[in-house]
Design an enzyme around this catalytic site. Structure first.
Site, short mmCIF file in Angstrom:
data_model
loop_
_atom_site.label_atom_id
_atom_site.label_comp_id
_atom_site.label_asym_id
_atom_site.label_seq_id
_atom_site.Cartn_x
_atom_site.Cartn_y
_atom_site.Cartn_z
N HIS A 34 0.86 -1.18 0.00
CA HIS A 34 0.00 0.00 0.00
C HIS A 34 0.90 1.24 0.00
CE1 HIS A 34 1.07 0.21 4.21
NE2 HIS A 34 0.54 -0.99 4.42
N HIS A 37 4.07 1.32 2.17
CA HIS A 37 5.27 0.64 1.65
C HIS A 37 5.92 1.48 0.54
CE1 HIS A 37 2.79 -2.96 2.90
NE2 HIS A 37 3.92 -3.21 3.53
N GLY A 149 8.78 1.06 8.51
CA GLY A 149 7.78 2.04 8.90
C GLY A 149 7.71 2.20 10.42
N LYS A 151 5.07 2.83 11.87
CA LYS A 151 3.78 2.27 12.31
C LYS A 151 4.02 1.05 13.21
CE LYS A 151 -0.49 0.35 11.34
NZ LYS A 151 -0.09 -1.06 11.20
N SER A 187 -2.36 -0.01 6.58
CA SER A 187 -1.83 -1.33 6.95
C SER A 187 -2.41 -2.36 6.00
CB SER A 187 -2.25 -1.67 8.39
OG SER A 187 -2.17 -3.06 8.61
N ARG A 189 -3.56 -5.07 6.77
CA ARG A 189 -4.71 -5.76 7.38
C ARG A 189 -5.99 -4.92 7.34
NH1 ARG A 189 -0.41 -8.15 10.84
NH2 ARG A 189 -0.48 -10.37 10.39
#
Ligand code: PAF
Length: 284
Positions: A34, A37, A149, A151, A187, A189
């Site tokens: 996504h 990335h 990342g 995140k 993410s 997910r």
């Protein structure tokens, strides 16, 4: 963009780049790419002559009840995104080569302490799986630098600690989280979320932002802030895993001397486990 799945041609190409004096940036991924990335790839391109991206869904970092089989595999889309960004090499190793002696026999890398707390407490063995695959990929690609990342903040700290502890010869770059316009962190997910849950999802980041605002206004009753945020999230429809306020470097509970903090949260919407974090500097 070249694609290589075997280690021998990867090493040959690596040697050619070395002879040509090129610097190599590496972005390890599990695919299903996504914008987050792609942002890592863009950063990597700015820092090095050559960019290598790997796609490998690593079985060693999934728990027995986790989504290894359902994890989205979108190789053709991923390839065209990476090619359009000018990635030089896509490395797509096969599980049987990566874990040639079987998962049970695999030598592993474990960063103690950092791997056992917060997400590591909820997902035993997860960071051992991450550290092991990242170490193996570093040994294969031998990059000068690698991009991860923020995140996955705890993952980033585990990898930095591994690189320091094992005297690995590369730089680790942490890259800020990419968010949807409503603040929701991107993410792989997120696509598991129902439409209804996607509407609720940004509350996670809003809670973290409100905690930062309160801390910047002088609140130091961290346990109260955490309880209030948990209550708000549960009332919004989340099932809580944790919210923690920690010191950025050690991820331990902050002492009086710590001014750089990170608030980390994990919570479920339906079966989807979401994580996010935000940093706060007490001096600013
Ligand atoms: O962040 C990820 O996608 C994975 O944990 C990583 C770093 C590629 C290791 O499998």
């Amino acid at each position: 963009m070249q694609q290589i799945s075997d280690i021998t041609p990867l090493r040959e190409l690596r040697r050619t780049w070395q002879i040509e004096g090129k610097t190599i940036a590496f972005v390890p991924t599990m695919g299903n790419l996504h914008e987050g990335h792609l942002h890592l790839v863009k950063q990597a391109k700015q820092h090095a002559d050559v960019v290598v991206v790997s796609i490998f869904v690593n079985p060693l970092q999934f728990g027995p009840d986790e989504d290894l089989d359902e994890y989205p595999r979108t190789l053709e889309n991923d390839k065209s995104s990476l090619a359009s960004l000018g990635v030089d090499l896509l490395f797509t190793p096969k599980a049987e080569d990566i874990y040639s002696r079987g998962l049970e026999q695999q030598t592993f890398v474990e960063v103690p302490g950092l791997s056992y707390m917060i997400c590591g407490a909820s997902r035993p063995g997860h960071f051992r799986g991450v550290a092991t695959i990242v170490c193996k990929l570093f040994n294969m690609v031998q990059p000068n630098m690698a991009f991860f990342g923020e995140k996955d903040f705890q993952q980033l700290q585990v990898i930095k600690a591994m690189v320091t502890d094992l005297s690995m010869n590369l730089q680790i770059h942490g890259v800020p989280t990419v968010r949807d316009p409503d603040g929701f962190a991107l993410s792989s997910r997120n696509q598991y979320l129902t439409k209804e849950n996607r509407v609720i999802a940004p509350t996670l980041y809003q809670c973290l932002q409100d905690m930062v605002e309160n801390i910047q206004l002088g609140r130091r009753d961290f346990s109260v802030l955490v309880s209030q945020a948990k209550e708000r999230l549960v009332n919004s429809g989340f099932k809580m895993d944790y919210i923690e306020i920690r010191s950025v470097d050690t991820l331990l509970s902050p002492g009086h001397e710590d001014s750089e903090l990170v608030i980390l949260a994990a919570a479920f919407l339906g079966k989807t486990r979401l994580i996010d974090n935000i940093q706060v500097n007490l001096k600013s």
